[in-house]
Each structure stands twice: as C-alpha cells, then as structure tokens.
Motif scaffolding. Structure first.
Motif, PDB file in Angstrom:
ATOM      1  N   ALA A  26       6.639  -4.606  -2.242  1.00  0.00           N
ATOM      2  CA  ALA A  26       5.709  -5.132  -3.241  1.00  0.00           C
ATOM      3  C   ALA A  26       5.685  -6.652  -3.295  1.00  0.00           C
ATOM      4  O   ALA A  26       4.687  -7.255  -3.701  1.00  0.00           O
ATOM      5  N   ILE A  64       1.233  -1.776  -4.907  1.00  0.00           N
ATOM      6  CA  ILE A  64       1.374  -3.104  -5.523  1.00  0.00           C
ATOM      7  C   ILE A  64       1.176  -4.196  -4.478  1.00  0.00           C
ATOM      8  O   ILE A  64       0.552  -5.233  -4.749  1.00  0.00           O
ATOM      9  N   VAL A 122       4.487  -4.634 -10.802  1.00  0.00           N
ATOM     10  CA  VAL A 122       3.101  -4.872 -11.243  1.00  0.00           C
ATOM     11  C   VAL A 122       3.041  -5.971 -12.300  1.00  0.00           C
ATOM     12  O   VAL A 122       2.074  -6.747 -12.366  1.00  0.00           O
ATOM     13  N   TRP A 279      -6.240   2.321 -10.124  1.00  0.00           N
ATOM     14  CA  TRP A 279      -4.908   2.912  -9.902  1.00  0.00           C
ATOM     15  C   TRP A 279      -4.934   4.302 -10.526  1.00  0.00           C
ATOM     16  O   TRP A 279      -5.063   4.451 -11.738  1.00  0.00           O
TER      17      TRP A 279
END
Length: 292
Positions: A26, A64, A122, A279
C-alpha cells in the motif's frame, strides 16, 4: 452452409492482455508497473475496485496502492465506499469540520473494513485537501445514522407543514433498519411510505427555493429519502436478510444493487468535477451478476 462456421473453424476471441504488477504494498509509490492503467482508464470518471470477499487483507493492500495511483497519477478525487449514503455524507461534513479521518470512517464505513489492520493505510489518503468520501449503499452502516432523523427535522424546521411529520415514528423505523438490516416487524410499510412522502414534499419545496446552499442541501435530502424508501421496500417485501444461505440467490441482492447505482449516479451528477474510485465487493460491481 449459409456462411456458418463449423466448431473447428470458429474464431475464438483474442486473449486479453496481461500486465505484471511488481508490488501490492500500500505504501509503494513507484508506479511504473501501473502506467498501463493510465491508457486503459483514459478519461473515465469512475473506476471500480472490487474484492472477492471482505476478508483478504492482501486485496485491501493492493486496492490502496491502486487508490494512490489513481489519486496521484490520474487526478481522482473521491473514494466512494459500499457503505451508507447518509453516513458518508455526514463523514465528509465531519472531515471538512476538522474531525480525524479515523473517527469519520469508523462512524460511517462497515467495520469489516475499518477494523482490518490493512485498511488503516487508507487513512492518510483521505481528508481535507486529499480524497473526499462518499457512500452509495442505501443501507445505514454506522454510528452517524443515529443523527439522520434529527438532522432531517432540523433541515425541515423552517418549512410550513413540518409539524405534521411524525419524527418519532420515522426515527423508530429508520433506527431499526440501521441496527438490524430489516424492516421493523411492528410497523406497516404503507405508514412509513406516507411519512416519508410528507418529508419528500417538504424537501421538494426547499429545493425550489432561492438560496443556493439550501437548494444543495435539499437535493441531498431528496436523494436520501428516495434511497431510504427503496431500501425499506426491499426489506419489507423481499426480506433479503431473512433468507438462509441456501435460500439466498444472487438476484436477491438486485434491489440493493439498484439503489447503490442510483446513489452513485446522483453523486456523479451533483459533483460533475469529481473523479470517483468505488470500493466495494465484486458482486455489487458486476454487470448482470444477479440472474441466478
């Protein structure tokens, strides 16, 4: 033979191109392995990031990293979650008021995501000057939904006829929907429809006013009430949550999916400059996935 090809001569479609992805970390911002996506996505305003189920942390990490790419390389500006339409509208207001991203998302997004360690990456991507948030699920999904009826009442308080609304009844039914994802057994759908109809007429009146800010707020409440009504009907008539695992068919999710699509299209229309990352679970994003 009328131009028909035999099975041996039938043309098979060309295989889709494949691209090697170097990393799913990520925090990895070397996007050279993802540059093919800029060509694939082009000028599209919406990119949908699915997942086979809600339990794979490595999928969260990959999503992500894709969000980072879409934000930093392609100028995407909103992440829309498979979580409450109202809840995430409230979350965005809270973010604009300076609340922490963690608090805003914990109170609005399904805990299956916010409770996962991998999802925490996130948080730095969202907030003032970063990605906006929105929700497109007609369900109520977080603590913020407890404020819905109070905020509706505060908005409609200046409209003539507001006192005819039974806010206590609305709060009872909507709270039950949020907590149990089904319709209140002791309530009648027709009565709920009647009360929401009164509220809808008042929001329509507010939407016709002259103040731009109030018109924008009224547009949100118009859509929020439409979304609530559709989900209440789904709960009361179809009762998807009351079906066992063997009874539940893909088509049982179709009314909710239709509500998701309606909420997302509303957001795109209301925010024409926004580029949106969705998402959600893959079945909710699939085309014609509910025939079985």
């Amino acid at each position: 033979m009328g131009g028909l090809l035999s099975p041996a001569r039938a043309q098979t479609p060309a295989p889709l191109p494949t691209h090697a992805v170097r990393s799913i970390a990520a925090t990895d911002t070397d996007f050279r392995d993802l540059e093919f996506l800029a060509r694939e996505i082009g000028s599209a305003r919406v990119v949908m990031l699915g997942e086979p189920s809600h339990g794979e942390g490595n999928v969260f990490e990959a999503k992500i990293r894709l969000m980072r790419f879409l934000q930093q390389r392609m100028g995407f500006t909103t992440v829309a979650f498979e979580s409450g339409f109202y809840d995430l509208h409230k979350a965005q207001q809270e973010l604009e008021a300076g609340k922490s991203t963690q608090e805003a998302l914990v109170n609005s997004v399904f805990p299956i995501w916010t409770g996962a360690q991998e999802f925490q990456a996130v948080l730095p991507l969202i907030g003032k000057g970063k990605l906006r948030v929105a929700g497109f699920d007609p369900q109520l999904t977080g603590e913020y939904s407890g404020d819905l009826v109070d905020e509706l009442q505060a908005f409609l308080a200046v409209e003539k006829g507001d006192m005819a609304l039974n806010y206590d009844y609305l709060d009872e039914v909507i709270s039950f929907m949020g907590e149990h994802h089904t319709f209140l057994p002791t309530a009648k759908l027709a009565d709920f429809e009647q009360e929401l109809g009164k509220a809808a007429r008042l929001t329509d009146k507010a939407a016709a006013g002259s103040a731009p800010k109030r018109r924008a707020e009224a547009a949100f409440w118009q859509q929020c009430l439409r979304s609530l009504l559709a989900q209440a009907r789904n709960y009361a008539i179809n009762d998807p949550g009351g079906k066992s695992e063997t009874e539940f068919k893909a088509k049982d999710s179709n009314p909710r999916d239709a509500g998701m699509a309606d909420n997302l299209l509303w957001y795109l229309k209301q925010h024409p400059q926004e580029k949106v990352i969705c998402w959600a679970a893959l079945p909710h994003l699939a085309n014609k996935g509910g025939a079985g």
